[in-house]
Write a protein that holds these residues in place. Structure first.
Motif, PDB file in Angstrom:
ATOM      1  N   ILE A  71     104.240  17.312  35.533  1.00  0.00           N
ATOM      2  CA  ILE A  71     104.579  17.179  36.952  1.00  0.00           C
ATOM      3  C   ILE A  71     106.080  17.292  37.149  1.00  0.00           C
ATOM      4  O   ILE A  71     106.859  16.467  36.651  1.00  0.00           O
ATOM      5  CB  ILE A  71     104.075  15.828  37.509  1.00  0.00           C
ATOM      6  CG1 ILE A  71     102.558  15.706  37.310  1.00  0.00           C
ATOM      7  CG2 ILE A  71     104.445  15.679  38.978  1.00  0.00           C
ATOM      8  CD1 ILE A  71     101.998  14.355  37.732  1.00  0.00           C
ATOM      9  N   ASN A  72     106.485  18.312  37.866  1.00  0.00           N
ATOM     10  CA  ASN A  72     107.881  18.520  38.234  1.00  0.00           C
ATOM     11  C   ASN A  72     108.099  17.851  39.588  1.00  0.00           C
ATOM     12  O   ASN A  72     107.584  18.302  40.607  1.00  0.00           O
ATOM     13  CB  ASN A  72     108.178  20.024  38.316  1.00  0.00           C
ATOM     14  CG  ASN A  72     109.632  20.331  38.587  1.00  0.00           C
ATOM     15  OD1 ASN A  72     110.342  19.540  39.207  1.00  0.00           O
ATOM     16  ND2 ASN A  72     110.084  21.495  38.142  1.00  0.00           N
ATOM     17  N   LEU A  73     108.859  16.738  39.581  1.00  0.00           N
ATOM     18  CA  LEU A  73     109.036  15.964  40.811  1.00  0.00           C
ATOM     19  C   LEU A  73     109.961  16.638  41.812  1.00  0.00           C
ATOM     20  O   LEU A  73     109.951  16.270  42.995  1.00  0.00           O
ATOM     21  CB  LEU A  73     109.574  14.567  40.483  1.00  0.00           C
ATOM     22  CG  LEU A  73     108.605  13.616  39.777  1.00  0.00           C
ATOM     23  CD1 LEU A  73     109.265  12.271  39.558  1.00  0.00           C
ATOM     24  CD2 LEU A  73     107.329  13.457  40.587  1.00  0.00           C
ATOM     25  N   LYS A  74     110.738  17.605  41.385  1.00  0.00           N
ATOM     26  CA  LYS A  74     111.657  18.259  42.319  1.00  0.00           C
ATOM     27  C   LYS A  74     111.812  19.727  41.937  1.00  0.00           C
ATOM     28  O   LYS A  74     112.828  20.146  41.349  1.00  0.00           O
ATOM     29  CB  LYS A  74     113.014  17.561  42.347  1.00  0.00           C
ATOM     30  CG  LYS A  74     113.876  17.984  43.545  1.00  0.00           C
ATOM     31  CD  LYS A  74     115.117  17.130  43.688  1.00  0.00           C
ATOM     32  CE  LYS A  74     115.898  17.512  44.944  1.00  0.00           C
ATOM     33  NZ  LYS A  74     117.139  16.710  45.089  1.00  0.00           N
ATOM     34  N   SER A  75     110.776  20.506  42.255  1.00  0.00           N
ATOM     35  CA  SER A  75     110.852  21.935  41.985  1.00  0.00           C
ATOM     36  C   SER A  75     112.040  22.528  42.746  1.00  0.00           C
ATOM     37  O   SER A  75     112.236  22.243  43.932  1.00  0.00           O
ATOM     38  CB  SER A  75     109.557  22.622  42.429  1.00  0.00           C
ATOM     39  OG  SER A  75     108.467  22.156  41.666  1.00  0.00           O
ATOM     40  N   GLY A  76     112.826  23.343  42.066  1.00  0.00           N
ATOM     41  CA  GLY A  76     114.031  23.907  42.662  1.00  0.00           C
ATOM     42  C   GLY A  76     115.293  23.250  42.155  1.00  0.00           C
ATOM     43  O   GLY A  76     116.382  23.832  42.242  1.00  0.00           O
TER      44      GLY A  76
ATOM     45  N   GLU B   9     118.169  21.416  36.738  1.00  0.00           N
ATOM     46  CA  GLU B   9     117.967  20.694  35.487  1.00  0.00           C
ATOM     47  C   GLU B   9     116.501  20.314  35.295  1.00  0.00           C
ATOM     48  O   GLU B   9     115.959  20.426  34.191  1.00  0.00           O
ATOM     49  CB  GLU B   9     118.858  19.447  35.444  1.00  0.00           C
ATOM     50  CG  GLU B   9     118.734  18.601  34.183  1.00  0.00           C
ATOM     51  CD  GLU B   9     119.167  19.341  32.900  1.00  0.00           C
ATOM     52  OE1 GLU B   9     118.966  18.766  31.811  1.00  0.00           O
ATOM     53  OE2 GLU B   9     119.692  20.461  32.986  1.00  0.00           O
ATOM     54  N   THR B  10     115.850  19.854  36.369  1.00  0.00           N
ATOM     55  CA  THR B  10     114.433  19.492  36.276  1.00  0.00           C
ATOM     56  C   THR B  10     113.593  20.710  35.936  1.00  0.00           C
ATOM     57  O   THR B  10     112.695  20.647  35.082  1.00  0.00           O
ATOM     58  CB  THR B  10     113.956  18.869  37.597  1.00  0.00           C
ATOM     59  OG1 THR B  10     114.818  17.791  37.958  1.00  0.00           O
ATOM     60  CG2 THR B  10     112.532  18.345  37.466  1.00  0.00           C
TER      61      THR B  10
ATOM     62  N   GLY C 120     111.628  14.145  36.478  1.00  0.00           N
ATOM     63  CA  GLY C 120     112.365  14.142  37.736  1.00  0.00           C
ATOM     64  C   GLY C 120     113.856  13.945  37.519  1.00  0.00           C
ATOM     65  O   GLY C 120     114.280  13.503  36.441  1.00  0.00           O
ATOM     66  N   PRO C 121     114.671  14.252  38.532  1.00  0.00           N
ATOM     67  CA  PRO C 121     116.127  14.150  38.377  1.00  0.00           C
ATOM     68  C   PRO C 121     116.597  12.749  38.000  1.00  0.00           C
ATOM     69  O   PRO C 121     117.481  12.595  37.154  1.00  0.00           O
ATOM     70  CB  PRO C 121     116.653  14.557  39.763  1.00  0.00           C
ATOM     71  CG  PRO C 121     115.557  15.387  40.360  1.00  0.00           C
ATOM     72  CD  PRO C 121     114.291  14.811  39.844  1.00  0.00           C
TER      73      PRO C 121
END
Length: 437
Positions: A349-354, A357-358, A404-405
Motif C-alpha cells: 500500500i502506497n499511502l501517497k502515490s506521487g 520517495e514513497t 508512507g512519507p
C-alpha cells in the motif's frame, strides 16, 4: 500486479440479492458477477483464487495415484438410459435436443460417461486398479439457486472414479481418496470433518461427506469435542501404506448432521459433543457394481471369467469450496484468505502515490518481492489511504505492507497480518526479510 491497472470492480454497498456472507463479500470484492440466476462470470480476482484451489485439489489427486483426463460437458441421453438414471434424475437435469433430434444433456455428474470410457479400453484385471478424474464445469437446474457460488446452477467440480477387481480392493481405493481429501483440505487451510452420509442418487452402501465448521453453515452438526483440537494428519500413514487402522480411527470419532443425530442413541455423552453449523465441501462414494453391471463394464479375471468391476466416485465442489472458505474465514472488514489460496501473497500500500520517495521505495519493494516469487497486489492508485486500507481488508490478502512519507522519515514501514490484525513497524529491509521468510 498494480491495482491501478487491475480489473477489480469493488463495491461499497452490498447488493440486495446477496443473502449470505460469502455471496456478499465475493460481489463486493469484485470476484464474480451474476449473469443469470445461479450462473456467474469469474472476474480476475476470483479466478485467481479458484485456480489455486483447483491446483491443490489436482496435486493431491495426482499424489494419490489418480490420473487426470477431461470429459465433455454434453452427454448422450442413451448412456443414462443404460444405467437407468435418465428418467430418475428429475428436473435438475438440463435436457437438450440437437439439430438431428438426438437427446443430449448437460452433465450434472459423470458416472455413466466414465464407465463407457472404461469399458471401451480396459479388458483385463491386470489393468486394475485404476482411478480417473477430471475437473470440469457441471450444471444442475436448481429450482431456487441461491447463496452465490454455494448453490448455483453452474459449478466447477472435481470428479474421480475408481475401478477395482473386488470389494476389498475397492475399499482400499476408497480409503486412499479419504486420506487424499483430508490432505487436500488441510493444505487449503481448513479442518474438514468426515461423517457417514447417505448415498442418494449416486448409489452404493458406503459414503462420507466432508464438513467444515462455519457459523453460517447450511446444516446443524454434532461432533465429538475431540475434533476441535485434533490434527487428523498427525502420524497419518503414507498413501501406499495400510490405511485401514487410520481409517478406522478417524471414522470412529463421532460426527453427525442434525438429521441423523439422535440423543437417545448417541454413542457418546452429550457433554462430550459440540453443536455447530457445517458446510459440505466434499463427498465420496463406494457403490460397487451399480453402474458396471447394467452397463456391462466387465474385465477378464485370473481364470478368464467376466467380472463386473467395483466402482467408487469422489467429488469436491471446487467453486463451492471457495464460498465455504469465506464462510469459515472472514470478519466485519472482509475476507481472510488462508495463505495457500489467497489471490496475492502481499498487499503493498502506497499511502501517497506521487510522492517521489514513497514511490521509489514502493517500486523497489514491489520488484524485490516479485523477483522472490511472491504475488503482490501493489496499490498505487490515487485514492485516499482509508479507501486503500478498506479494499485491502476486503479482498483478504494475508500480509499488508504499508509505505508512507511519515514512516519513511523515521526509517520504517508498517507490516500487518490480515488474519490477526497484528501490526509492527520495521525497517524496510527487516520487513522485506520477514515476508521472504
Amino acid at each position: 500486479m498494480r491495482l491501478s491497472s487491475f480489473f477489480m470492480p469493488t463495491l461499497k454497498e452490498t447488493p440486495t440479492e446477496a443473502q449470505i456472507v460469502s455471496h456478499r463479500l465475493m460481489l463486493r470484492a469484485g470476484m464474480i458477477r451474476q449473469t443469470s440466476a445461479g450462473i456467474y462470470a469469474w472476474l480476475p480476482l476470483g479466478y485467481r483464487v479458484l485456480r489455486k484451489i483447483e491446483q491443490i485439489v489436482r496435486e493431491e489427486q495426482d499424489a494419490a495415484g489418480a490420473q487426470e483426463l477431461l470429459m465433455p460437458t454434453i452427454q448422450s441421453a442413451d448412456l443414462w438410459r443404460e444405467s437407468g438414471r435418465y428418467d430418475d434424475y428429475g428436473k435438475e437435469m438440463l435436457r437438450i435436443t440437437d439439430r438431428h433430434d438426438r437427446e443430449m444433456l448437460f452433465g450434472p455428474t459423470n458416472e455413466e460417461m466414465i464407465t463407457d470410457i472404461f469399458r471401451s479400453f480396459v479388458k483385463s484385471y491386470r489393468q486394475l486398479p485404476l482411478n480417473l478424474y477430471h475437473i470440469q464445469w457441471k450444471f444442475r437446474d436448481e429450482i431456487r439457486p441461491r447463496f452465490g457460488v454455494m448453490r448455483g446452477r453452474e459449478f466447477l467440480m472435481k470428479d474421480a472414479y475408481s475401478f477395482d477387481i473386488d470389494a476389498d480392493s475397492a475399499r482400499r481405493s476408497y480409503q486412499k481418496m479419504f486420506l487424499a481429501y483430508l490432505r487436500t483440505f488441510a493444505r487449503i487451510g481448513l479442518k474438514a470433518i468426515p461423517m457417514r452420509a447417505d448415498t442418494g442418487p449416486i448409489g452404493g452402501d458406503l459414503s462420507h461427506e466432508f464438513i467444515i465448521l462455519a457459523e453460517t453453515g447450511e446444516s446443524g452438526v454434532f461432533c465429538h469435542k475431540e475434533w476441535m483440537n485434533l490434527d487428523v494428519l498427525k502420524d497419518a500413514p503414507g498413501i501406499d501404506d495400510d490405511l485401514q487402522p487410520f481409517f478406522d480411527r478417524i471414522t470412529s470419532i463421532y460426527a453427525a448432521t442434525d438429521e441423523k443425530h439422535d440423543p437417545a442413541n448417541s454413542p457418546v455423552p452429550e457433554a462430550d459433543l459440540v453443536s455447530a453449523r457445517g458446510i459440505e465441501v466434499g463427498h465420496i462414494f463406494n457403490f460397487g457394481t451399480k453402474y458396471s453391471k447394467p452397463m456391462n463394464a466387465v474385465v477378464a479375471g485370473p481364470n478368464g471369467e467376466s467380472i463386473p468391476v467395483e466402482m467408487g466416485s469422489y467429488g469436491i465442489g471446487v467453486s463451492r469450496l471457495m464460498g465455504a472458505i469465506i464462510e469459515a474465514s472472514h470478519d466485519d472488514n472482509g475476507i481472510i484468505w488462508p495463505d495457500a489460496v489467497a489471490p496475492f501473497n502481499v498487499g503493498l500500500i502506497n499511502l501517497k502515490s506521487g510522492d517521489a520517495e514513497t514511490d521509489r521505495v514502493c517500486a523497489e519493494l514491489y520488484a524485490k518481492l516479485e523477483a522472490a516469487g511472491l504475488e503482490v497486489a501493489y496499490d498505487d492508485r490515487e485514492e485516499r489511504p482509508g479507501a486503500k486500507f478498506a479494499d485491502m481488508d476486503l479482498i483478504g490478502v494475508p500480509w499488508q505492507l504499508v509505505v508512507g512519507p511519515r514512516g519513511l522519515k523515521n526509517g520504517v514501514v508498517e507490516l500487518k497480518r490480515r488474519a490477526t490484525g497484528e501490526k509492527e513497524e520495521l525497517p524496510v529491509e527487516a520487513a522485506l526479510a520477514k515476508l521472504l521468510g
